[in-house]
Structure formats: C-alpha cells, structure tokens
Write a protein that holds these residues in place. Sequence first.
Motif, PDB file in Angstrom:
ATOM      1  N   ASP A  85       0.880  -1.162   0.000  1.00 59.64           N
ATOM      2  CA  ASP A  85       0.000   0.000   0.000  1.00 59.64           C
ATOM      3  C   ASP A  85       0.928   1.225   0.000  1.00 59.64           C
ATOM      4  O   ASP A  85       1.551   1.542   1.017  1.00 59.64           O
ATOM      5  CB  ASP A  85      -0.887  -0.010   1.240  1.00 59.64           C
ATOM      6  CG  ASP A  85      -1.829   1.189   1.299  1.00 59.64           C
ATOM      7  OD1 ASP A  85      -1.445   2.299   0.856  1.00 59.64           O
ATOM      8  OD2 ASP A  85      -2.950   1.012   1.798  1.00 59.64           O
ATOM      9  N   ARG A 110       0.530   3.958   2.707  1.00 56.43           N
ATOM     10  CA  ARG A 110       0.749   3.486   4.078  1.00 56.43           C
ATOM     11  C   ARG A 110       2.170   2.957   4.301  1.00 56.43           C
ATOM     12  O   ARG A 110       2.763   3.165   5.349  1.00 56.43           O
ATOM     13  CB  ARG A 110      -0.268   2.390   4.423  1.00 56.43           C
ATOM     14  CG  ARG A 110      -0.190   1.907   5.878  1.00 56.43           C
ATOM     15  CD  ARG A 110      -1.024   0.679   6.154  1.00 56.43           C
ATOM     16  NE  ARG A 110      -0.423  -0.446   5.434  1.00 56.43           N
ATOM     17  CZ  ARG A 110      -1.113  -1.363   4.768  1.00 56.43           C
ATOM     18  NH1 ARG A 110      -2.423  -1.311   4.711  1.00 56.43           N
ATOM     19  NH2 ARG A 110      -0.493  -2.350   4.156  1.00 56.43           N
ATOM     20  N   ASP A 111       2.726   2.263   3.304  1.00 54.63           N
ATOM     21  CA  ASP A 111       3.954   1.501   3.510  1.00 54.63           C
ATOM     22  C   ASP A 111       5.236   2.185   3.036  1.00 54.63           C
ATOM     23  O   ASP A 111       6.325   1.844   3.503  1.00 54.63           O
ATOM     24  CB  ASP A 111       3.851   0.143   2.795  1.00 54.63           C
ATOM     25  CG  ASP A 111       2.703  -0.702   3.314  1.00 54.63           C
ATOM     26  OD1 ASP A 111       2.345  -0.561   4.500  1.00 54.63           O
ATOM     27  OD2 ASP A 111       2.164  -1.503   2.523  1.00 54.63           O
TER      28      ASP A 111
END
Length: 184
Positions: A150, A153-154
């Motif tokens: 993601d 997010r990551d």
Amino acid sequence: MTRFTQSEASFWRDETPEGARLGHAMKRERENMIRTALRGSLAVILLVAAFPLLGVAQGRYGQQKVVYHIDYAGGDDNIRYFKALETIRNHINAVGRENLNAVLVVHNQGVGLLKAAKTNTRLRAALVGLKGDNVQVDVCAKTIRDQKIDVGRDLYDVFDEDIVPSGVAEIVRLEQLGYSYIKP
C-alpha cells in the motif's frame, strides 16, 4: 645625495615629544596596514589554493546523467541503504547539483529503503536531502503489485508520478537516453 643640517633633520624627524608620539602612531598605523594587506593576500592565496576543494572540480566533470539502481535489502541497521545514499550525496557534492541529473530506481528488495524511511528519521532525512537536490526516485509498479504494498501506508514520500511500470525496464530506458548506470 642631499645632506641635511641638524635642524633640517630634526624637522623631518620631528623629535619633539608630540612629534615622537605622532611618529609612533604613524608607525603603528603603517604596521597595521601592512598586516592587513598581508592577511588579505594570505586569504586570497588560500582561497585560490582551496578552489579545487570547494567544488570547482565541477568544471572538470561537466553535465552528467546517472541512474542509481537499488534492488537489495538494507542489511543490519539499513547500512547498505545508508552507504548507497551517501554515494549519491558524494556524487552531487563532487559535480554540483546543477551539473547532475540523477534518478534512483528502486525495485524488488530495494523498496525496503522507502519502507524503512517511514520510521527511520536518518534515512528519511537523507532522502529528503537528495530529493531537495533534484534526485528523482522511481519505484517499480511490478514490485508494488507483487509485494502487495500500500504505497500511501507503507512507503515514504512516494506519489503516482514516482511509480514506473518496471524498474528494470526504466533503467534500460534511461541508459538508452545516455544515463550512466551505477549500482551503489
């Protein structure tokens, strides 16, 4: 050679107490002027001697295009990532940011750099500094897909325009455009 009488010589030397003080003051002023001139000359000499160390080597290298390739894990404490980013920083310092068009392509385990930068402030600062010096960071879309990442997010500071269809194909494309390949 002209000879002066005693009184004429006294006039030129001004041996009165006021004249002696004035003579000493003038002598100190003259000495200060000489010291200032010597300091200035020394500063110019040091600056000229240090010119190559101050980045004037930029003229030696001219314009450069380079693609850096990271596809490996960072290792203990992300040491390999730090060394890679340091290599890029050293390159910028050597040729000057205005003379370097640099692209960093990450794929496979190399996306670990951008994952680690989410929590590691030193990695994040190094990346921000490089991006501030116009280093473009490209991320492989295939790696993102295969690893089910993601992006928001990551990965640290990755946007849609930073994602390329294939990291390896992007490296080849850049080489065909005249970029030199470096795997730090």
